[in-house]
Enzyme design. Structure first.
Site, PDB file in Angstrom:
ATOM      1  N   ASP A  71      -3.295  18.603 -14.104  1.00  0.00           N
ATOM      2  CA  ASP A  71      -2.204  18.768 -13.050  1.00  0.00           C
ATOM      3  C   ASP A  71      -1.527  20.155 -12.639  1.00  0.00           C
ATOM      4  O   ASP A  71      -1.724  20.904 -13.737  1.00  0.00           O
ATOM      5  CB  ASP A  71      -1.210  17.729 -13.284  1.00  0.00           C
ATOM      6  CG  ASP A  71      -0.335  17.993 -14.618  1.00  0.00           C
ATOM      7  OD1 ASP A  71      -0.969  18.222 -15.735  1.00  0.00           O
ATOM      8  OD2 ASP A  71       0.833  18.105 -14.534  1.00  0.00           O
ATOM      9  N   ASP A 101      -2.173  28.379 -14.753  1.00  0.00           N
ATOM     10  CA  ASP A 101      -1.624  27.392 -15.348  1.00  0.00           C
ATOM     11  C   ASP A 101      -2.280  26.195 -14.755  1.00  0.00           C
ATOM     12  O   ASP A 101      -1.649  25.358 -13.768  1.00  0.00           O
ATOM     13  CB  ASP A 101      -0.112  27.409 -15.245  1.00  0.00           C
ATOM     14  CG  ASP A 101       0.847  26.239 -15.772  1.00  0.00           C
ATOM     15  OD1 ASP A 101       0.435  25.760 -16.458  1.00  0.00           O
ATOM     16  OD2 ASP A 101       1.974  26.056 -15.269  1.00  0.00           O
ATOM     17  N   GLU A 133       1.412  16.861 -17.183  1.00  0.00           N
ATOM     18  CA  GLU A 133       2.357  17.633 -17.987  1.00  0.00           C
ATOM     19  C   GLU A 133       3.300  18.415 -17.364  1.00  0.00           C
ATOM     20  O   GLU A 133       4.277  18.458 -18.008  1.00  0.00           O
ATOM     21  CB  GLU A 133       1.202  19.032 -18.597  1.00  0.00           C
ATOM     22  CG  GLU A 133       1.883  19.659 -19.737  1.00  0.00           C
ATOM     23  CD  GLU A 133       2.614  20.797 -19.092  1.00  0.00           C
ATOM     24  OE1 GLU A 133       3.223  21.620 -19.990  1.00  0.00           O
ATOM     25  OE2 GLU A 133       2.273  21.265 -17.876  1.00  0.00           O
ATOM     26  N   GLU A 134       3.186  18.662 -15.981  1.00  0.00           N
ATOM     27  CA  GLU A 134       4.126  19.296 -15.174  1.00  0.00           C
ATOM     28  C   GLU A 134       5.559  18.590 -15.116  1.00  0.00           C
ATOM     29  O   GLU A 134       6.488  18.889 -14.671  1.00  0.00           O
ATOM     30  CB  GLU A 134       3.463  19.888 -14.175  1.00  0.00           C
ATOM     31  CG  GLU A 134       2.515  20.763 -14.287  1.00  0.00           C
ATOM     32  CD  GLU A 134       2.696  22.293 -14.590  1.00  0.00           C
ATOM     33  OE1 GLU A 134       4.210  22.321 -15.084  1.00  0.00           O
ATOM     34  OE2 GLU A 134       2.276  23.176 -14.739  1.00  0.00           O
ATOM     35  N   GLU A 161      -2.141  26.915 -22.904  1.00  0.00           N
ATOM     36  CA  GLU A 161      -1.332  27.394 -21.996  1.00  0.00           C
ATOM     37  C   GLU A 161      -1.202  28.927 -21.825  1.00  0.00           C
ATOM     38  O   GLU A 161      -1.568  29.675 -22.689  1.00  0.00           O
ATOM     39  CB  GLU A 161       0.145  27.165 -22.030  1.00  0.00           C
ATOM     40  CG  GLU A 161       0.513  25.551 -22.186  1.00  0.00           C
ATOM     41  CD  GLU A 161       0.699  24.890 -20.799  1.00  0.00           C
ATOM     42  OE1 GLU A 161       0.634  25.773 -19.796  1.00  0.00           O
ATOM     43  OE2 GLU A 161       0.787  23.858 -20.425  1.00  0.00           O
ATOM     44  N   HIS A 347       3.732  28.806 -11.349  1.00  0.00           N
ATOM     45  CA  HIS A 347       4.603  28.168 -10.217  1.00  0.00           C
ATOM     46  C   HIS A 347       5.221  29.071  -9.337  1.00  0.00           C
ATOM     47  O   HIS A 347       6.333  28.854  -8.694  1.00  0.00           O
ATOM     48  CB  HIS A 347       5.939  27.526 -11.249  1.00  0.00           C
ATOM     49  CG  HIS A 347       5.419  26.496 -12.204  1.00  0.00           C
ATOM     50  ND1 HIS A 347       6.391  25.843 -12.896  1.00  0.00           N
ATOM     51  CD2 HIS A 347       4.153  26.176 -12.812  1.00  0.00           C
ATOM     52  CE1 HIS A 347       5.679  24.847 -13.738  1.00  0.00           C
ATOM     53  NE2 HIS A 347       4.477  25.135 -13.681  1.00  0.00           N
TER      54      HIS A 347
END
Length: 374
Positions: A71, A101, A133-134, A161, A347
């Site tokens: 995700d 990410d 996960e997010e 990561e 992000h």
């Protein structure tokens, strides 16, 4: 397919957190099938999302897990300079949502499959790709719970990561909750006939502030920045107009805990303050939205020594953000963070990874699989 070609395919699937992910799971499963690797699709309780697990090599033996999440966070920022779900190259940089990410790592894992499969492994290499996960590592616990039926007890897990391919030994744990306080609406001229939900929430917020301040002088671990556990209220929403007594307010609070401290326990004073309101006629709902433990891997753990030897990089003692690694360690699997890209690019609009980072990570995974089987 090269890692870049795989990455282009993966980022073109907008597998945004909290949404159905059959498209990305299906693509990965088809890719693996094309290389003679059977993928097990493991639906989660939501019904429209799934984890994926696959094994290369013999079923027996303490294997190595290569783990990442499928995700990505939404890409709704207006300052993207290109389509966030289409890979754009500019020199050595590859732009799209999830490049760092962490679909870059997924692409490297998949690109390494042919070489790993051809290596004649004596111990298995497992691929473990998770969902959501997010939103607080919500998918991977369901896969970890099924590990005993999926494989022999694994020896180690690499969570890819973005770390610049520098091994990371520890991170903080996290717990988060959504608090809803309900009162009784009315005209602000007669507050005696109403019950102000925001006033009630103020007591909960005061408890959160007090707990946050107390943590600054509580147990410390100097490997972290800051070197203590933290707590904060991140969002609050309530009220319709100044002359209406608000009947509903919602806040979200999180705690981040150093190793050895329960993040859920840190939220205890906040929850207690919310629950005390119920005796005074308020409606109170406490909903857990995240809970994962800290990671604390010994520097002399075999997987740490292996990655240090292969990368030549001194490991980072600790980071303050969280990952799925703590959940693997809690299940008895030595876990470490090591992946391509930079968490500072995640992000954000125009997220990117570099071609050289993909190439270096693919080579590292191939070499790690071989050294693990030596």
């Amino acid at each position: 397919m090269s890692a870049e070609e795989i990455l282009a395919a993966l980022v073109a699937i907008p597998s945004v957190v909290g949404r159905p992910n059959a498209a990305v799971v299906g693509w990965v499963a088809d890719y693996l099938a094309g290389h003679g690797v059977e993928a097990k699709v493991l639906p989660g309780p939501e019904g429209d999302r799934a984890n994926l697990f696959a094994t290369i090599g013999p079923a027996e033996g303490a294997g190595l897990i290569l783990s990442g999440h499928m995700d990505v966070v939404p890409a709704e920022e207006p300052t993207w300079t290109s389509d966030p779900f289409r890979l754009r190259a500019d020199g050595d940089k590859l732009y799209a949502r999830g490049t760092s990410d962490m679909k870059g790592f997924l692409a490297c894992v998949l690109a390494a499959v042919p070489a790993i499969k051809a290596a004649g492994l004596c111990r298995p290499v497992h691929i473990a790709f998770s969902y959501d996960e997010e939103s607080g590592c919500r998918g991977v616990p369901h896969m970890i719970a099924r590990l005993p039926e999926l494989c022999a007890a694994p020896a180690a897990a690499v969570i890819g990561e973005p770390s610049g391919l520098v091994p990371v030994l520890a991170h903080k744990g996290k717990a988060a909750a959504r608090i809803e306080i309900r009162g009784k609406s009315g005209h602000s001229s007669r507050p005696d006939l109403a019950l102000n939900a925001i006033h009630g929430m103020a007591e909960v917020l005061a408890a959160a502030v007090a707990a946050s301040e107390a943590l600054t002088t509580a147990e410390r671990d100097e490997t972290f920045a800051p070197p203590y556990s933290t707590l904060q209220v991140g969002t609050i929403r309530g009220g319709d107009a100044l002359n209406i007594v608000p009947d509903r307010v919602v806040a979200e609070v999180e705690a981040r805990a150093i190793a050895g401290v329960s993040p859920v326990a840190l939220l205890g004073p906040v929850r207690a303050a919310a629950e005390r309101l119920a005796a005074r006629g308020y409606g109170v709902d406490w909903t857990e939205i995240a809970d994962y433990p800290a990671l604390a891997l010994a520097p002399d753990a075999p997987i740490a020594r292996a990655l240090v030897g292969l990368t030549g990089a001194r490991p980072i003692p600790a980071v303050s953000y969280g990952t799925e690694a703590g959940l693997f360690q809690a299940a008895g699997v030595d876990a470490i963070i090591c992946g391509p890209g930079d968490i500072g690019r995640a992000h954000k609009p125009d997220e990117y990874i570099e071609r050289g980072e993909l190439a270096a990570c693919t080579r590292l995974l191939e070499r790690l699989a071989l050294s693990f089987n030596a």
